[in-house]
Design a protein around this motif. Structure first.
Motif, mmCIF file in Angstrom:
data_model
loop_
_atom_site.group_PDB
_atom_site.id
_atom_site.type_symbol
_atom_site.label_atom_id
_atom_site.label_comp_id
_atom_site.label_asym_id
_atom_site.label_seq_id
_atom_site.Cartn_x
_atom_site.Cartn_y
_atom_site.Cartn_z
ATOM 1 N N ASN A 197 0.846 -1.181 0.000
ATOM 2 C CA ASN A 197 0.000 0.000 0.000
ATOM 3 C C ASN A 197 0.893 1.246 0.000
ATOM 4 O O ASN A 197 2.118 1.160 0.017
ATOM 5 C CB ASN A 197 -0.966 -0.020 1.182
ATOM 6 N N TYR A 198 0.264 2.416 0.001
ATOM 7 C CA TYR A 198 1.042 3.658 -0.124
ATOM 8 C C TYR A 198 2.030 3.870 1.030
ATOM 9 O O TYR A 198 3.202 4.214 0.788
ATOM 10 C CB TYR A 198 0.093 4.853 -0.239
ATOM 11 N N PRO A 199 1.640 3.710 2.301
ATOM 12 C CA PRO A 199 2.625 3.918 3.381
ATOM 13 C C PRO A 199 3.844 3.011 3.276
ATOM 14 O O PRO A 199 4.973 3.449 3.540
ATOM 15 C CB PRO A 199 1.812 3.629 4.654
ATOM 16 N N LEU A 200 3.633 1.749 2.887
ATOM 17 C CA LEU A 200 4.776 0.835 2.775
ATOM 18 C C LEU A 200 5.708 1.274 1.647
ATOM 19 O O LEU A 200 6.941 1.184 1.773
ATOM 20 C CB LEU A 200 4.285 -0.592 2.533
ATOM 21 N N ARG A 201 5.151 1.758 0.552
ATOM 22 C CA ARG A 201 5.991 2.248 -0.550
ATOM 23 C C ARG A 201 6.859 3.423 -0.100
ATOM 24 O O ARG A 201 8.047 3.511 -0.428
ATOM 25 C CB ARG A 201 5.110 2.684 -1.724
ATOM 26 N N PHE A 202 6.246 4.331 0.668
ATOM 27 C CA PHE A 202 7.007 5.506 1.085
ATOM 28 C C PHE A 202 7.968 5.184 2.226
ATOM 29 O O PHE A 202 8.951 5.907 2.420
ATOM 30 C CB PHE A 202 6.047 6.628 1.484
ATOM 31 N N THR A 203 7.699 4.119 2.966
ATOM 32 C CA THR A 203 8.691 3.663 3.943
ATOM 33 C C THR A 203 9.973 3.240 3.231
ATOM 34 O O THR A 203 11.083 3.615 3.637
ATOM 35 C CB THR A 203 8.131 2.486 4.759
ATOM 36 N N PHE A 247 -2.409 1.399 10.301
ATOM 37 C CA PHE A 247 -3.241 0.767 9.276
ATOM 38 C C PHE A 247 -2.664 -0.542 8.749
ATOM 39 O O PHE A 247 -3.379 -1.299 8.081
ATOM 40 C CB PHE A 247 -3.440 1.740 8.096
ATOM 41 N N GLY A 248 -1.390 -0.826 9.023
ATOM 42 C CA GLY A 248 -0.779 -2.016 8.459
ATOM 43 C C GLY A 248 -0.678 -1.917 6.952
ATOM 44 O O GLY A 248 -0.776 -0.832 6.371
ATOM 45 N N GLY A 260 -7.151 -7.684 13.549
ATOM 46 C CA GLY A 260 -7.038 -7.561 14.994
ATOM 47 C C GLY A 260 -5.791 -6.787 15.387
ATOM 48 O O GLY A 260 -4.916 -6.497 14.562
ATOM 49 N N HIS A 261 -5.711 -6.465 16.682
ATOM 50 C CA HIS A 261 -4.549 -5.720 17.181
ATOM 51 C C HIS A 261 -3.265 -6.524 17.011
ATOM 52 O O HIS A 261 -2.188 -5.956 16.802
ATOM 53 C CB HIS A 261 -4.746 -5.358 18.647
ATOM 54 N N ASP A 262 -3.396 -7.848 17.114
ATOM 55 C CA ASP A 262 -2.198 -8.691 17.002
ATOM 56 C C ASP A 262 -1.573 -8.597 15.610
ATOM 57 O O ASP A 262 -0.345 -8.660 15.469
ATOM 58 C CB ASP A 262 -2.553 -10.146 17.303
ATOM 59 N N GLU A 263 -2.418 -8.428 14.588
ATOM 60 C CA GLU A 263 -1.897 -8.336 13.223
ATOM 61 C C GLU A 263 -1.148 -7.029 12.991
ATOM 62 O O GLU A 263 -0.229 -6.965 12.181
ATOM 63 C CB GLU A 263 -3.054 -8.459 12.220
ATOM 64 N N LEU A 266 2.912 -6.127 15.004
ATOM 65 C CA LEU A 266 4.241 -6.281 14.417
ATOM 66 C C LEU A 266 4.748 -4.952 13.876
ATOM 67 O O LEU A 266 5.927 -4.606 14.065
ATOM 68 C CB LEU A 266 4.199 -7.322 13.303
ATOM 69 N N TRP A 267 3.870 -4.197 13.216
ATOM 70 C CA TRP A 267 4.271 -2.898 12.680
ATOM 71 C C TRP A 267 4.576 -1.916 13.806
ATOM 72 O O TRP A 267 5.483 -1.094 13.692
ATOM 73 C CB TRP A 267 3.192 -2.351 11.759
#
Length: 349
Positions: A197-203, A247-248, A260-263, A266-267
């Motif tokens: 997604n967009y945030p991961l690309r900009f990371t 947002f993951g 869920g919060h568990d998913e 990790l982020w």
């Protein structure tokens, strides 16, 4: 040395303490004190703010003109020339602004804010030229990201040539805009591109900029842009990672609500680990930039998790009481750090 009264008081106190400790003689203290000139008004800040307000007022003035129907009709009559003519005229004005800024910087290097203001107007002119070029070449495909790439190349080339950190930063901003628009276009304006997604690309884009700032160490001309490139890389990286912690790697609200919060934990852990790594780097290598980014975004991570986990489950009175207590602790701790090494006055009886 022209400094404000508070700093002058601190320096004089330090000189007296060094004299008392025998590090400097009385004559050296007097010579150093004579070089201190107290400035009771910060004209440098006034100059900086005045130029930025002038630029902002110019933009507002143009916007006001464009919002007036009568004036807009007059402008349309006066400037009903073809887009090609408008592009040529805008290009000439932009070249003039850049050239004027370069000449002023050579003649008046100390007038940094007025010189940078001319470069900023040149940046706006460049954006107008690129927009007019896009209008002329528009084929209806909607592939406008090419224009952002062109703007990035122009800003980057001019920033390196002048050199100008301000123009270079706009090049990095345009490059980030191109990344978002190009990947969006290639994915049919969907949420994902290559599974990101967009945030991961900009990371990942932030990491690329950080690597680029490291390469600048090997290039003498690029060393002037290490600081700004690293700052932009850290900004892209940490803001995007912060969004990932919320947002993951989800592209729509429906899938995110089911997660869920568990998913997402990790982020959040990865975000916190990156902030701690930045703090360690800053302390280990005496780098205030990485240390500052790490501290700020570690705090943002903790407060985000606080809101995320306790907003619904905790009574609002207790929620804000704990929030107030945490800010009070931060304030007192910051005050204690601020007072380290400062001369303490005994209370008057």
């Amino acid at each position: 040395m022209h400094i404000p009264p508070q700093k002058a008081k601190f320096l004089r106190s330090a000189l007296k303490e060094w004299e008392a400790e025998g590090r400097i003689s009385d004559q050296q203290r007097q010579e150093l004190e004579s070089s201190i000139q107290v400035v009771f008004f910060d004209w440098q800040k006034l100059a900086r703010y005045a130029f930025w307000f002038a630029i902002a007022s110019t933009i507002i003035s143009v916007s006001a003109v464009l919002s007036d129907r009568w004036l807009m009709a007059m402008i349309q009559k006066l400037f009903s020339a073809p887009d090609t003519v408008k592009l040529i005229f805008s290009t000439l004005v932009t070249v003039f602004l850049y050239n004027r800024g370069l000449k002023r910087r050579r003649l008046y290097p100390h007038k940094r804010f007025s010189n940078e203001a001319l470069f900023f107007l040149g940046v706006l002119g460049t954006a107008l030229c690129v927009a007019l070029l896009g209008k002329i070449l528009d084929d209806g495909s909607g592939h406008f990201s090419i224009l952002l790439l062109l703007a990035s190349l122009i800003y980057g080339g001019l920033g390196l040539w002048f050199p100008s950190t301000l123009v270079w930063v706009f090049g990095l901003l345009s490059l980030g805009g191109w990344l978002g628009a190009e990947t969006g276009y290639l994915s049919g304006w969907g949420a994902y591109y290559l599974g990101m997604n967009y945030p991961l690309r900009f990371t990942l884009f932030g990491l690329v900029l950080l690597a680029l700032s490291g390469l600048f160490n090997r290039w003498p001309r690029g060393r002037a842009f290490i600081h700004s490139t690293r700052a932009m890389g850290l900004l892209y990286f940490f803001i995007s990672l912060w969004m990932m912690s919320i947002f993951g790697n989800y592209g729509d609200i429906g899938h995110w609500n089911k997660a869920g919060h568990d998913e997402l934990a990790l982020w959040s852990v990865l975000f916190g680990a990156a902030a701690l790594a930045a703090i360690y780097h800053g302390i280990r290598y005496q780098d205030p930039m990485t240390r500052g980014f790490g501290i700020v975004f570690l705090g943002i991570n903790l407060y985000t998790r606080f809101f995320e986990y306790f907003w619904d489950s905790m009574h609002k009175a207790l929620f804000f009481a704990l929030l107030a207590a945490s800010f009070w602790y931060l304030g007192t701790h910051a005050e204690r750090l601020w007072n380290l090494g400062r001369p303490q006055k005994a209370p008057s009886s």
